[in-house]
Design an enzyme around this catalytic site. Sequence first.
Site, PDB file in Angstrom:
ATOM      1  N   ASN A 149       0.833  -1.213   0.000  1.00 16.89           N
ATOM      2  CA  ASN A 149       0.000   0.000   0.000  1.00 16.89           C
ATOM      3  C   ASN A 149       0.860   1.252   0.000  1.00 16.89           C
ATOM      4  O   ASN A 149       1.999   1.227   0.462  1.00 16.89           O
ATOM      5  CB  ASN A 149      -0.853   0.088   1.277  1.00 16.89           C
ATOM      6  CG  ASN A 149      -1.996  -0.910   1.300  1.00 16.89           C
ATOM      7  OD1 ASN A 149      -2.420  -1.402   0.264  1.00 16.89           O
ATOM      8  ND2 ASN A 149      -2.485  -1.197   2.480  1.00 16.89           N
TER       9      ASN A 149
ATOM     10  N   ASN B 103      -2.889 -11.600  16.781  1.00 19.50           N
ATOM     11  CA  ASN B 103      -2.998 -10.841  18.027  1.00 19.50           C
ATOM     12  C   ASN B 103      -4.241 -11.353  18.766  1.00 19.50           C
ATOM     13  O   ASN B 103      -4.944 -12.252  18.291  1.00 19.50           O
ATOM     14  CB  ASN B 103      -2.982  -9.328  17.773  1.00 19.50           C
ATOM     15  CG  ASN B 103      -4.210  -8.829  17.016  1.00 19.50           C
ATOM     16  OD1 ASN B 103      -5.247  -9.497  16.961  1.00 19.50           O
ATOM     17  ND2 ASN B 103      -4.103  -7.658  16.428  1.00 19.50           N
TER      18      ASN B 103
ATOM     19  N   ASP C 235       3.701  -6.079  12.280  1.00 18.82           N
ATOM     20  CA  ASP C 235       4.404  -6.475  11.049  1.00 18.82           C
ATOM     21  C   ASP C 235       5.905  -6.607  11.287  1.00 18.82           C
ATOM     22  O   ASP C 235       6.551  -7.503  10.722  1.00 18.82           O
ATOM     23  CB  ASP C 235       4.145  -5.465   9.926  1.00 18.82           C
ATOM     24  CG  ASP C 235       2.687  -5.464   9.484  1.00 18.82           C
ATOM     25  OD1 ASP C 235       2.022  -6.500   9.638  1.00 18.82           O
ATOM     26  OD2 ASP C 235       2.224  -4.418   8.993  1.00 18.82           O
TER      27      ASP C 235
HETATM   28  P1  ADP Z   1      -0.643  -5.799  16.296  1.00 15.26           P
HETATM   29  O1  ADP Z   1      -0.022  -4.489  15.908  1.00 15.26           O
HETATM   30  O2  ADP Z   1      -0.702  -6.793  15.194  1.00 15.26           O
HETATM   31  O3  ADP Z   1      -1.921  -5.684  17.092  1.00 15.26           O
HETATM   32  P2  ADP Z   1       0.681  -6.165  18.825  1.00 15.26           P
HETATM   33  O4  ADP Z   1       0.110  -4.852  19.251  1.00 15.26           O
HETATM   34  O5  ADP Z   1       0.325  -7.367  19.620  1.00 15.26           O
HETATM   35  O6  ADP Z   1       0.420  -6.459  17.303  1.00 15.26           O
HETATM   36  O7  ADP Z   1       2.290  -5.989  18.844  1.00 15.26           O
HETATM   37  C1  ADP Z   1       3.145  -6.972  18.318  1.00 15.26           C
HETATM   38  C2  ADP Z   1       4.382  -7.072  19.182  1.00 15.26           C
HETATM   39  O8  ADP Z   1       5.043  -5.813  19.183  1.00 15.26           O
HETATM   40  C3  ADP Z   1       4.122  -7.397  20.654  1.00 15.26           C
HETATM   41  O9  ADP Z   1       4.065  -8.795  20.887  1.00 15.26           O
HETATM   42  C4  ADP Z   1       5.323  -6.747  21.337  1.00 15.26           C
HETATM   43  O10 ADP Z   1       6.426  -7.655  21.308  1.00 15.26           O
HETATM   44  C5  ADP Z   1       5.633  -5.558  20.432  1.00 15.26           C
HETATM   45  N1  ADP Z   1       5.018  -4.335  21.005  1.00 15.26           N
HETATM   46  C6  ADP Z   1       3.834  -3.764  20.673  1.00 15.26           C
HETATM   47  N2  ADP Z   1       3.583  -2.661  21.421  1.00 15.26           N
HETATM   48  C7  ADP Z   1       4.661  -2.535  22.244  1.00 15.26           C
HETATM   49  C8  ADP Z   1       5.029  -1.587  23.284  1.00 15.26           C
HETATM   50  N3  ADP Z   1       4.232  -0.557  23.620  1.00 15.26           N
HETATM   51  N4  ADP Z   1       6.220  -1.780  23.905  1.00 15.26           N
HETATM   52  C9  ADP Z   1       7.053  -2.794  23.590  1.00 15.26           C
HETATM   53  N5  ADP Z   1       6.755  -3.721  22.629  1.00 15.26           N
HETATM   54  C10 ADP Z   1       5.579  -3.592  21.972  1.00 15.26           C
END
Ligand code: ADP
Length: 297
Positions: free
Chosen positions: A12, A184, A249
């Site tokens: 995209n 997720n 990602d």
């Molecule tokens: P998505 O964006 O697909 O919803 P997540 O929010 O679960 O995925 O984030 C994917 C991974 O990124 C998590 O398992 C974590 O390891 C890392 N991550 C996401 N947000 C944070 C944060 N605020 N601090 C540290 N690591 C993060």
Amino acid sequence: MARDVVVVGSVNADLIVQVERHPHPGETLLGHTSSVLPGGKGANQAVAAARLGAEVALVAAVGDDVNAGIALAGLRDAGVDLDHVTAVDAPTGLAVVTLADDAENTIVVVPGANASVSPRLVDAAADLIAGARVCVVQAEIPLATVAHVARVAAAGGTRLLLNVAPAAELPTETVRAADPLVVNEHEAAILLGRRDREPADAAAELAALGVRSVVVTLGAGGVVGIEDGEAWSLPARRVDALDTTGAGDAFVGALAAGIADGLPVRQAAALATRVAAASVTRLGAQPSYPWQGDDLP
Ligand code: ADP
């Protein structure tokens, strides 16, 4: 040339505008910042893996338009093989993101050329997929194509990393082909058809469908997983989060690179946790991903 990772997925251009507040229907507002950045889950994951040193190829479709160049810039910069990126008679996938200063963000995604990522395009890349260590696919392309990727990877003896994002319902045989399945919490709930599960239980239930390895990401809560019946969990790295766009990602791309390098899923997830944490400390998706040799949190 054999590849470590082949990604089949979306590309995209992300058009990002910042406004004080969202406009009402019929209203014209002045925004204060705009940018056009490369995005799409497939492209983001390919860039994340390639920046870590993996040899990566992408199977995708873009339009014959100005946004194609923008959408592919990050992939070119990271050295991703784009020989199987086809130009089709449709606009390049576009995400219009409105970031309001004090409100929720809104996003409109127009799949455009991504809707043309067909089983036929995947068949044309069958040898490429068979020669790779890991084939990665997400759900921003037609779901019939996702199911086909699982079959082509299996026929070629290539390990499939299936990231069911955005949330989608897929045939059980497609889900079973994953090793690992990466979701997720929200996507796990959609796949299971219920929301009342603790993450570790959701991972176990997904594994019980007949999936060899499952990874459930929990944002700042880290990640839980299961591989060959053995459950594990990892905390997220503690960082000052600036922008979590594309963290999932970054995680998937790094996980694929780690698995292609021969790591068990848990060890690859430990690497992915560090890469995703690095990505949230910087703005944007692709520009925030670390390169091989960078210090990681
Ligand atoms: P998505 O964006 O697909 O919803 P997540 O929010 O679960 O995925 O984030 C994917 C991974 O990124 C998590 O398992 C974590 O390891 C890392 N991550 C996401 N947000 C944070 C944060 N605020 N601090 C540290 N690591 C993060």
